[in-house]
Design an enzyme around this catalytic site. Structure first.
Site, short mmCIF file in Angstrom:
data_model
loop_
_atom_site.label_atom_id
_atom_site.label_comp_id
_atom_site.label_asym_id
_atom_site.label_seq_id
_atom_site.Cartn_x
_atom_site.Cartn_y
_atom_site.Cartn_z
N TYR A 169 0.93 -1.17 0.21
CA TYR A 169 0.13 -0.01 -0.07
C TYR A 169 0.97 1.23 0.10
CZ TYR A 169 -4.35 -2.37 1.02
OH TYR A 169 -5.37 -3.21 0.97
N LYS A 181 3.44 -15.46 2.70
CA LYS A 181 3.62 -16.20 1.41
C LYS A 181 5.03 -16.75 1.26
CE LYS A 181 2.01 -17.83 -2.55
NZ LYS A 181 0.96 -19.07 -2.64
N ASP A 207 -2.70 -18.54 0.97
CA ASP A 207 -3.63 -19.40 0.03
C ASP A 207 -4.38 -20.21 0.98
OD1 ASP A 207 -1.34 -20.44 0.08
OD2 ASP A 207 -1.34 -21.05 -2.14
N ASP A 226 -6.27 -7.18 4.62
CA ASP A 226 -7.42 -6.60 3.88
C ASP A 226 -8.40 -7.82 3.41
OD1 ASP A 226 -8.94 -4.68 2.72
OD2 ASP A 226 -8.02 -4.98 0.74
N ASP A 236 -12.35 -9.33 4.76
CA ASP A 236 -13.65 -9.39 4.00
C ASP A 236 -14.26 -10.96 4.13
OD1 ASP A 236 -13.39 -6.43 3.64
OD2 ASP A 236 -14.31 -6.77 1.53
C1 LIG Z 1 -10.35 1.48 0.99
C2 LIG Z 1 -9.09 0.71 1.19
C3 LIG Z 1 -8.00 1.79 1.13
C4 LIG Z 1 -8.87 -0.13 2.67
C5 LIG Z 1 -7.96 -1.01 2.79
O1 LIG Z 1 -7.63 -1.61 1.72
O2 LIG Z 1 -7.26 -1.04 3.70
C6 LIG Z 1 -10.15 -0.85 2.87
O3 LIG Z 1 -10.63 -1.93 1.82
C7 LIG Z 1 -10.27 -1.36 4.14
O4 LIG Z 1 -10.09 -2.67 4.45
O5 LIG Z 1 -10.08 -0.63 5.08
MG LIG Z 2 -10.88 -3.59 2.93
#
Ligand SMILES: CC(C)[C@H](C(=O)O)[C@@H](O)C(=O)O
Ligand SMILES: [Mg+2]
Ligand SMILES: NC(=O)c1ccc[n+]([C@@H]2O[C@H](COP(=O)([O-])OP(=O)(O)OC[C@H]3O[C@@H](n4cnc5c(N)ncnc54)[C@H](O)[C@@H]3O)[C@@H](O)[C@H]2O)c1
Length: 369
Positions: A141, A191, A223, A247, A251
């Site tokens: 990032y 990884k 993975d 990240d 999710d």
């Molecule tokens: C919006 C984006 C930059 C952010 C990230 O990838 O960190 C989001 O996906 C999160 O999880 O906070």
């Molecule tokens: Mg995110």
């Protein structure tokens, strides 16, 4: 207790879920006799539109002059084709960097009443309770160069995955410290079969683990970790991993709880000024419809009360109120079938009324004790 809270609602559903959270915090302040002052700041797309900058200097000042920060979400299609420095997400990344919010804690804990909302089998998700410790200010990032280049005479592109050893060490220390107060198991996800950065990550994890002999360290390739989260999520206690892996895995892990709209987070800095935000984004597909799930942000506020202000009873009161509302069967659209859902605002009102009911019971019990 008197505290100042910076509020950065951002874009899309960010505003809707922060609105609900502020009402919940006002109710907590009233019931528990605290004074919370709220200072609003612009971030993301709104800030680009109004100030030409996704993180205006005034916003940073508001944050620095506060005791904690609550953020909604940033981003949306309106700004998707902007040049990189005018992307809403840049504002969030710049804020994380400026405040050194390096340790992002994302708890994954199932609610009994939502076991049927997960696409995974009930017996696999029942009792899941782990935390993802995501490194938040390094890795792909933030590495430079990150740009389009000409390589071997062709159009090409480069992103850089860079970590200082000290950055790897401090996030691993955070994870081990956390594990000591939990079930004493750290899964370090990397990884290392491909990336040199992951090989160093593993070395540092081994070094740090020697300082915590009571905590078991396991290495897992990312993975495999993605698969294990679905196969047997109960095996995890503390997962620690670099920025991008964290990240993606969080999710994915959100679906164990039933929805991304349930996942709260705390981004901790070394100097004590922390930020609290839902894991989800601005959800442009449902923004402005009053149907988003506000619980991730409300639970992030509970994390704030506990972590930043030491208000354990108040944090528990919010968590219990959320639990009570879910037990009563009320759900936003992400957690139930079409036609049965209630609105964002309604969930907020119900949480506030559950908080009030609970306070009444405590008061009545106190008068008899
Ligand atoms: C919006 C984006 C930059 C952010 C990230 O990838 O960190 C989001 O996906 C999160 O999880 O906070
Ligand atoms: Mg995110
Ligand atoms: N922390 C942040 O500010 C953050 C995090 C992730 C994405 N984003 C940004 O948000 C924008 C949209 O990204 P995306 O669509 O990939 O991810 P998203 O998290 O915004 O949405 C993904 C899916 O989950 C649903 N969803 C998310 N939160 C929900 C909630 N509280 N209640 C009900 N449903 C919810 C959405 O409707 C959508 O279908 C992008 O600009 C992205 O960069 C910001």
């Amino acid at each position: 207790m008197k505290k100042t809270i910076a509020l950065l609602p951002g874009d899309g559903i960010g505003k809707e879920v922060v609105d609900v959270t502020v009402e919940v915090l006002k109710a907590v302040a009233e019931h528990f006799q605290h004074q919370f002052n709220f200072n609003y700041g612009l971030i993301g797309g709104d800030a680009i539109d109004q100030k030409g900058n996704p993180l205006p200097e005034e916003t940073l000042e508001i944050c620095r002059n506060s005791d904690a920060i609550i953020l909604g979400a940033v981003g949306g299609p309106k700004w998707d084709n902007n040049p990189v420095e005018l992307r809403p997400e840049r504002g969030l990344l710049a804020l994380r960097k400026a405040l050194d919010l390096f340790a992002n804690l994302r708890p994954i804990k199932t609610f009994d009443s939502l076991l049927d909302s997960s696409p995974l089998k009930k017996e696999y998700v029942n009792g899941v309770d782990f935390i993802i410790v995501r490194e938040l200010t390094g890795g792909l990032y933030f590495g430079k160069p990150s740009e389009r280049i000409v390589h071997e005479g062709q159009e090409a592109v480069v992103d850089t995955l860079l970590y200082k050893r000290s950055e790897i060490e401090r996030i691993l220390v955070s994870a081990f410290e956390m594990a000591q107060n939990r079930r004493k198991h750290v899964t370090s996800v990397d990884k290392a079969n491909v990336l040199e950065s992951s090989r160093v990550w593993r070395e540092v994890a081994e070094e740090v683990s020697k300082r915590y002999p009571d905590v078991e360290l396991e290495h897992m390739l990312v993975d495999n970790a993605a698969m294990q989260l679905i196969r047997s999520p109960k095996q995890f206690d503390v997962i620690v991993t670099e920025n991008m892996f964290g990240d993606i895995l969080s999710d994915e892990a959100s679906m164990i709880t039933g929805s991304l709209g349930m996942l709260s987070s705390a981004s901790l800095s070394s100097d004590g000024l922390h930020l609290y935000e839902p894991v989800h984004g601005s959800a442009p597909d449902i923004a402005g419809k009053n149907i988003a799930n506000p619980i991730a942000t409300v639970l992030s506020a509970a994390m704030m009360l506990r972590q930043s202000f030491g208000l354990e009873e108040e944090a528990k009161a919010i968590e219990k109120a959320v639990d009570n509302v879910l037990n009563s069967g009320l759900r936003t659209a992400d957690l139930t079938e079409a036609g049965k859902a209630v609105s964002t605002k309604r969930i907020g009102e119900e949480i506030i009324s559950a908080l009030a009911d609970d306070r009444e019971i405590i008061k009545i019990m106190n008068t008899y004790s």
